[in-house]
Design a protein around this motif. Structure first.
Motif, PDB file in Angstrom:
ATOM      1  N   ASN A   1     -47.905  32.885  34.575  1.00 49.08           N
ATOM      2  CA  ASN A   1     -46.788  33.435  33.923  1.00 49.08           C
ATOM      3  C   ASN A   1     -47.203  34.985  34.161  1.00 49.08           C
ATOM      4  OD1 ASN A   1     -46.842  31.144  31.624  1.00 49.08           O
ATOM      5  ND2 ASN A   1     -45.368  31.069  33.459  1.00 49.08           N
ATOM      6  N   LEU A   2     -46.152  35.817  34.518  1.00 52.48           N
ATOM      7  CA  LEU A   2     -46.520  37.345  34.632  1.00 52.48           C
ATOM      8  C   LEU A   2     -47.011  38.077  33.220  1.00 52.48           C
ATOM      9  CD1 LEU A   2     -46.381  39.884  36.254  1.00 52.48           C
ATOM     10  CD2 LEU A   2     -43.963  40.269  35.738  1.00 52.48           C
ATOM     11  N   PRO A   3     -46.648  37.796  31.980  1.00 50.85           N
ATOM     12  CA  PRO A   3     -47.206  38.350  30.938  1.00 50.85           C
ATOM     13  C   PRO A   3     -48.593  37.964  30.736  1.00 50.85           C
ATOM     14  CG  PRO A   3     -45.223  37.350  30.268  1.00 50.85           C
ATOM     15  CD  PRO A   3     -45.396  37.080  31.742  1.00 50.85           C
ATOM     16  N   SER A   4     -49.222  37.067  30.985  1.00 52.08           N
ATOM     17  CA  SER A   4     -50.787  36.534  30.762  1.00 52.08           C
ATOM     18  C   SER A   4     -51.468  37.375  31.973  1.00 52.08           C
ATOM     19  CB  SER A   4     -50.984  35.084  30.726  1.00 52.08           C
ATOM     20  OG  SER A   4     -50.299  34.498  31.501  1.00 52.08           O
ATOM     21  N   SER A   5     -50.992  37.763  32.949  1.00 50.39           N
ATOM     22  CA  SER A   5     -51.755  38.292  34.104  1.00 50.39           C
ATOM     23  C   SER A   5     -51.697  39.721  34.378  1.00 50.39           C
ATOM     24  CB  SER A   5     -51.113  37.573  35.509  1.00 50.39           C
ATOM     25  OG  SER A   5     -51.174  36.138  35.594  1.00 50.39           O
ATOM     26  N   MET A   6     -50.740  40.565  33.507  1.00 50.70           N
ATOM     27  CA  MET A   6     -50.293  41.677  33.860  1.00 50.70           C
ATOM     28  C   MET A   6     -51.461  42.550  33.492  1.00 50.70           C
ATOM     29  SD  MET A   6     -47.566  43.618  34.519  1.00 50.70           S
ATOM     30  CE  MET A   6     -46.111  43.132  33.758  1.00 50.70           C
ATOM     31  N   SER A   7     -52.270  42.405  32.538  1.00 56.96           N
ATOM     32  CA  SER A   7     -53.344  43.180  32.114  1.00 56.96           C
ATOM     33  C   SER A   7     -54.557  43.270  33.387  1.00 56.96           C
ATOM     34  CB  SER A   7     -54.092  43.032  30.835  1.00 56.96           C
ATOM     35  OG  SER A   7     -54.649  41.788  30.836  1.00 56.96           O
ATOM     36  N   LEU A   8     -54.541  42.327  33.989  1.00 53.57           N
ATOM     37  CA  LEU A   8     -55.651  41.864  34.907  1.00 53.57           C
ATOM     38  C   LEU A   8     -54.925  42.564  36.269  1.00 53.57           C
ATOM     39  CD1 LEU A   8     -56.716  38.145  34.465  1.00 53.57           C
ATOM     40  CD2 LEU A   8     -58.025  40.278  33.849  1.00 53.57           C
ATOM     41  N   ILE A   9     -53.816  42.713  36.689  1.00 50.56           N
ATOM     42  CA  ILE A   9     -53.114  43.101  37.638  1.00 50.56           C
ATOM     43  C   ILE A   9     -53.299  44.568  37.586  1.00 50.56           C
ATOM     44  CG2 ILE A   9     -50.911  43.599  38.927  1.00 50.56           C
ATOM     45  CD1 ILE A   9     -50.130  40.831  37.635  1.00 50.56           C
TER      46      ILE A   9
END
Length: 330
Positions: free
Chosen positions: A212-220
């Motif tokens: 899911n995009l929200p849980s990956s956003m900070s790592l991206i």
């Protein structure tokens, strides 16, 4: 002519039913005065999108209801274990589960026998948010975009692994949809949640993954993983630089994840409506709208009836997909 004995019996029965209702509501009111805790069960590990959404809702819900809101992570079986616990909880309006497209859409549709009925064993409260999934690559993975990924997969079938947050979840199904539409052979590796999958992706233990995009956003944003594409049919406003899979080389690709709150079956409608009123009000505040959009989630907030119809339609969709592609979950 009405028989006097039958009339007396009917009146006695009605009085009994009325008395039972009064007693039940009195007990409920008494319980609410002694126990001021509202539990939201997250049926996945901490750190994922489901967990983030619940924790962002908690402060506002606590302020509006005057109750202490506690988030409990009960992970396992793609969201089934925590959801089953809530389905058996007391229907007193003080236990909810943050269900997802996986736990209340895909798994009940594809698992035989289904672990529960998402609208008969639960009372849908409101759809909280929807979000894209995102195709991610390990920093060391040589393919720089989706077209290069597809070319590599076709050159060496079965050589690329893709991680997902669970077996049967929307990230898993996102990968299966990519395999089907791009006609490639990539091996699925399911994890018990987003955090462990992302850890292995950063370390190169898996080459690509769906989350899911929200849980990956900070790592991206930190450059720890590379975003190749989002799964929705339009680019996400909070991350407009990430192309859609359809744009990136897979025409016709479209999928989004959803998250919503459910109460145990039998929860009185006035309590469900009250919870719905508070949650929708929180979702409509400018602060929450901004916060969730920055996380990569689109706030929704609808009525219990609208959410129930949405869940039934989604369940039917996955039943049809499962039959068409012979997909079954054990």
């Amino acid at each position: 002519m009405t028989h006097p004995t039958r009339t007396h019996t009917r009146r006695t029965t009605l009085k009994g039913l009325a008395l039972t209702t009064i007693i039940a509501w009195s007990a409920l009111a008494s319980a609410q005065t002694t126990d001021k805790t509202l539990r939201i069960v997250v049926p996945y590990p901490p750190g994922g999108t489901t967990d983030l959404l619940a924790r962002n809702l908690a402060p506002g819900l606590q302020q509006r209801t005057g109750m202490t809101v506690v988030i409990e992570n009960k992970a396992g079986a793609g969201g089934v274990i925590g959801s089953q616990q809530v389905s058996k909880a007391a229907p007193d309006g003080k236990t909810l589960v943050m269900g997802t497209i996986a736990s209340h859409g895909i798994i009940p549709a594809l698992q035989s026998p289904p672990p529960y009925d998402p609208t008969k064993d639960f009372v849908p409260v409101t759809l909280v948010a929807s979000t894209p999934n995102v195709l991610l690559a390990s920093p060391a993975f040589p393919a720089k975009d989706v077209k290069e990924l597809i070319a590599m997969a076709k050159a060496k079938p079965g050589s690329i692994n893709f991680g997902s947050t669970s077996h049967g979840g929307s990230p898993h199904m996102s990968g299966e949809l990519l395999k089907t539409l791009a006609q490639i052979d990539i091996a699925h590796i399911p994890y018990k949640g987003g955090s462990p999958m992302l850890t292995d992706l950063m370390g190169g233990q898996v080459q690509i993954g769906f989350d899911n995009l929200p849980s990956s956003m900070s790592l991206i944003k930190a450059g720890k993983v590379r975003a190749l594409a989002v799964t929705t049919n339009t680019r996400w406003p909070a991350a407009p630089e990430i192309p859609t899979l359809a744009e990136a080389g897979v025409p016709g690709y479209e999928m989004s994840a959803w998250f919503g709150l459910f109460a145990p079956a039998g929860t009185p409608k006035p309590l469900v409506d009250d919870l719905n009123k508070h949650i929708v009000a929180i979702l409509n505040t400018p602060e929450m709208q901004k916060k969730l959009l920055e996380l990569g989630a689109q706030p929704v907030g609808d009525t219990p009836e609208q959410f129930a119809a949405y869940v039934r339609a989604d369940n039917k969709k996955w039943q049809d997909v499962g039959k068409a592609n012979n997909i079954k979950l054990n």
